[in-house]
Design a protein around this motif. Sequence first.
Motif, PDB file in Angstrom:
ATOM      1  N   ARG A 100     -43.474   9.570 -35.168  1.00 33.49           N
ATOM      2  CA  ARG A 100     -43.984   9.349 -36.530  1.00 33.49           C
ATOM      3  C   ARG A 100     -43.270  10.276 -37.505  1.00 33.49           C
ATOM      4  NH1 ARG A 100     -49.261   8.341 -33.915  1.00 33.49           N
ATOM      5  NH2 ARG A 100     -49.901  10.489 -34.262  1.00 33.49           N
ATOM      6  N   ARG A 101     -43.014  11.516 -37.077  1.00 34.85           N
ATOM      7  CA  ARG A 101     -42.256  12.435 -37.941  1.00 34.85           C
ATOM      8  C   ARG A 101     -40.851  11.898 -38.188  1.00 34.85           C
ATOM      9  NH1 ARG A 101     -44.676  16.314 -34.449  1.00 34.85           N
ATOM     10  NH2 ARG A 101     -42.661  16.724 -33.453  1.00 34.85           N
ATOM     11  N   PRO A 133     -48.100   0.775 -37.013  1.00 35.35           N
ATOM     12  CA  PRO A 133     -49.465   0.362 -37.365  1.00 35.35           C
ATOM     13  C   PRO A 133     -50.371   1.551 -37.703  1.00 35.35           C
ATOM     14  CG  PRO A 133     -48.715  -0.910 -35.484  1.00 35.35           C
ATOM     15  CD  PRO A 133     -47.682   0.164 -35.735  1.00 35.35           C
ATOM     16  N   LYS A 134     -50.200   2.669 -37.012  1.00 33.68           N
ATOM     17  CA  LYS A 134     -51.005   3.869 -37.293  1.00 33.68           C
ATOM     18  C   LYS A 134     -50.711   4.388 -38.693  1.00 33.68           C
ATOM     19  CE  LYS A 134     -53.620   7.369 -36.190  1.00 33.68           C
ATOM     20  NZ  LYS A 134     -55.058   7.172 -36.073  1.00 33.68           N
ATOM     21  N   TYR A 167     -36.767   9.457 -41.738  1.00 32.65           N
ATOM     22  CA  TYR A 167     -35.896   8.355 -42.118  1.00 32.65           C
ATOM     23  C   TYR A 167     -36.258   7.844 -43.522  1.00 32.65           C
ATOM     24  CZ  TYR A 167     -33.437   3.895 -42.020  1.00 32.65           C
ATOM     25  OH  TYR A 167     -32.619   2.834 -42.327  1.00 32.65           O
ATOM     26  N   LEU A 168     -37.549   7.651 -43.763  1.00 35.73           N
ATOM     27  CA  LEU A 168     -37.985   7.138 -45.066  1.00 35.73           C
ATOM     28  C   LEU A 168     -37.687   8.134 -46.183  1.00 35.73           C
ATOM     29  CD1 LEU A 168     -41.390   5.507 -44.057  1.00 35.73           C
ATOM     30  CD2 LEU A 168     -39.219   4.350 -44.577  1.00 35.73           C
ATOM     31  N   LEU A 205     -51.332  12.728 -38.104  1.00 39.92           N
ATOM     32  CA  LEU A 205     -50.166  11.866 -38.272  1.00 39.92           C
ATOM     33  C   LEU A 205     -48.870  12.561 -37.853  1.00 39.92           C
ATOM     34  CD1 LEU A 205     -51.085  10.217 -41.673  1.00 39.92           C
ATOM     35  CD2 LEU A 205     -50.967   9.087 -39.447  1.00 39.92           C
ATOM     36  N   LEU A 206     -48.787  13.843 -38.128  1.00 40.78           N
ATOM     37  CA  LEU A 206     -47.549  14.579 -37.844  1.00 40.78           C
ATOM     38  C   LEU A 206     -47.477  15.140 -36.429  1.00 40.78           C
ATOM     39  CD1 LEU A 206     -47.084  16.497 -41.211  1.00 40.78           C
ATOM     40  CD2 LEU A 206     -45.997  14.364 -40.464  1.00 40.78           C
TER      41      LEU A 206
END
Length: 193
Positions: free
Chosen positions: A24-25, A78-79, A30-31, A18-19
């Motif tokens: 995605r990072r 989506p991932k 942001y989150l 994922l990273l």
Amino acid sequence: MSEDTDDSPLTQDQIFHLLQNERRRAVLRYLAQTDEDSVRMRDVAEQVAAWENDTTVQQLHSDERQRVYIALYQTHLPKLDDEGVIEYNQSRGIVAPTAHAAQLYPFIETDSHDAATSTQETAEFADGPEAPDEGADNDLAWSNYYLGLSSASALLLGATSLSLVPAALISSYLLSVLTVAAFGITALGQRFL
């Protein structure tokens, strides 16, 4: 939206996968920085685009926004949703972090996250003997060494080519052998020191 309600922690392989992507990072960064329970996908895309283009959201061009928006919409959100890191309502354009997102935050550089904690947790996770910041300083020292070695080799090659160094003292073959040996020894030193 993901139908996977598995509460087990992410595996090391899942985390690395994922990273591995910068966008995605950036979404996770942001989150991690927001206090909201959910955010608009558009806001995430605009901020990611601003970071990528080293500008502010207000100064973004429409093509910069669109390029990031499409990639997040079609691929990255989506991932993250499939892996249970976020809940992504694609039709409404809403993104909400899950408990799994918090598992990834220590690996994301944020202004609001304590850097010392992040470095410590990253080192513990990777079971590595040194923190990432120490390795970055070490890489910089080695890059300076390689730059110096390249400069010295170029000067010696230039001097030999211009006959500033008599050919009897050093041949181009010997110069090539010495240069290759110097870089090889340096690379071995970097690898094992």
